[in-house]
Structures are given as structure tokens and as C-alpha cells.
Design an enzyme around this catalytic site. Structure first.
Site, PDB file in Angstrom:
ATOM      1  N   HIS A 183      21.136  13.846  53.100  1.00 24.12           N
ATOM      2  CA  HIS A 183      21.771  14.584  54.200  1.00 24.12           C
ATOM      3  C   HIS A 183      23.153  15.044  53.770  1.00 24.12           C
ATOM      4  CE1 HIS A 183      22.484  10.273  54.612  1.00 24.12           C
ATOM      5  NE2 HIS A 183      23.695  10.571  55.045  1.00 24.12           N
ATOM      6  N   GLN A 209      26.124   5.800  51.086  1.00 25.13           N
ATOM      7  CA  GLN A 209      24.890   6.270  51.731  1.00 25.13           C
ATOM      8  C   GLN A 209      24.286   5.133  52.553  1.00 25.13           C
ATOM      9  OE1 GLN A 209      21.866   7.821  49.051  1.00 25.13           O
ATOM     10  NE2 GLN A 209      20.727   8.772  50.733  1.00 25.13           N
TER      11      GLN A 209
END
Ligand code: 5GP
Ligand code: ZN
Length: 141
Positions: free
Chosen positions: A99, A93
Site C-alpha cells: 500500500h 509495514q
């Protein structure tokens, strides 16, 4: 102003190639696509990772996912579609606003590879796998 780049995108302080939004989610093109049609789906609420979702936030987020997937299927006719989302820096990440990547897949030369997905079936015997399942189930109970 928020320092979160995806909150800035939602607020239109930073431009993006939007493809969809509703009350709860925003979807836009990844600025560094790995294949043609690489899209990101984000919650409008600043939620850092999967651990921070309430059940209601999760329902509101995931109900948009098939809509995005079907739009990509209709437009690009990909042979497959990977949904990918990373939680925490060690997992890859880099933007700490949750997301989900939608990565249309075309063929083995399309540039996206889960090449480090190495299996460890000799370490994880059926007995060991059952032991792990029992541990996880006890947390869920
Ligand atoms: P992660 O590595 O956190 O799973 O993925 C972050 C993704 O966000 C990357 O694929 C990256 O290209 C994308 N990204 C980062 N900054 C921006 C931006 O400002 N605009 C857009 N459209 N995508 C971004
Ligand atoms: Zn944010």
C-alpha cells in the site's frame, strides 16, 4: 476467506471509505489518518511488498498514483503531499499487502513528522557514497 485485511476490503467483506477503483487498484481512506485526507492506494492483486511487483503490475499500480494525488490537491489544497510506503516490519509495514500512503501536508503542526530522518553525512563521505553507487550499479547491470 483470505486473512488479508486489504484483500477483504477489496472483496467488500470489510467496509472501507472508497475513493477510487479501476481494474488494477483500489483507493480508500486510512482508518487511522495522520492528516486530513490520508488515503491508501493498493493493488487489487495480493502483492506483499515492492520486491514482488512485476513490471506490468508496477505500471498498472503507479499509473493511478497521480490521479489520487491530483484529487487530494484539488479537494484539500495542501501545501505538500508525502507519498510513503513501508516494506517489511522493520521499515514499519504492519499490513502485508502493498500500500502507498498519500499524506496531505498542511504545516509543521499538521501532526505528521519524519522525525527520525537523521542524516549521516560525516560517515558517508563522497568517496563512500560513490563506492555504494558502484556496488548497486553492478547489481543492476
Ligand atoms: P503500514 O504501517 O503497513 O504502512 O500502514 C498500514 C495502514 O493501514 C495504517 O495506516 C492503518 O491505519 C491502515 N489500516 C489498517 N487496517 C485498516 C482497515 O481495516 N481499514 C483501513 N481503512 N485502514 C486500515
Ligand atoms: Zn491482500
Amino acid at each position: 476467506m483470505t486473512s488479508c485485511i486489504f484483500c477483504q476490503i477489496i472483496e467488500r467483506a470489510v467496509p472501507s471509505a472508497k475513493i477510487y477503483e479501476d481494474e488494477h487498484v483500489y483507493a480508500f481512506m486510512d482508518i487511522m489518518p495522520t492528516t486530513e485526507g490520508h488515503v491508501l492506494l493498493i493493488p487489487k492483486k495480493h502483492i506483499e511488498n515492492i520486491y514482488d511487483f512485476s513490471e506490468e503490475d508496477a505500471a498498472n499500480f503507479f499509473k493511478a498514483a497521480p490521479k489520487i494525488a491530483n484529487a487530494l490537491k484539488a479537494e484539500f489544497r495542501p501545501a505538500g503531499l508525502n507519498l510513503l510506503q513501508n516494506n517489511g516490519a522493520p521499515a514499519g509495514q504492519s499490513v502485508f499487502h502493498y500500500h502507498m500512503h498519500f499524506i496531505p501536508r498542511y504545516d509543521e503542526t499538521d501532526g505528521f513528522q519524519l522525525s527520525t530522518w537523521e542524516t549521516k553525512h560525516t560517515t558517508y563521505t563522497p568517496e563512500k557514497i560513490q563506492e555504494l553507487a558502484d556496488k548497486i550499479r553492478s547489481v543492476l547491470a
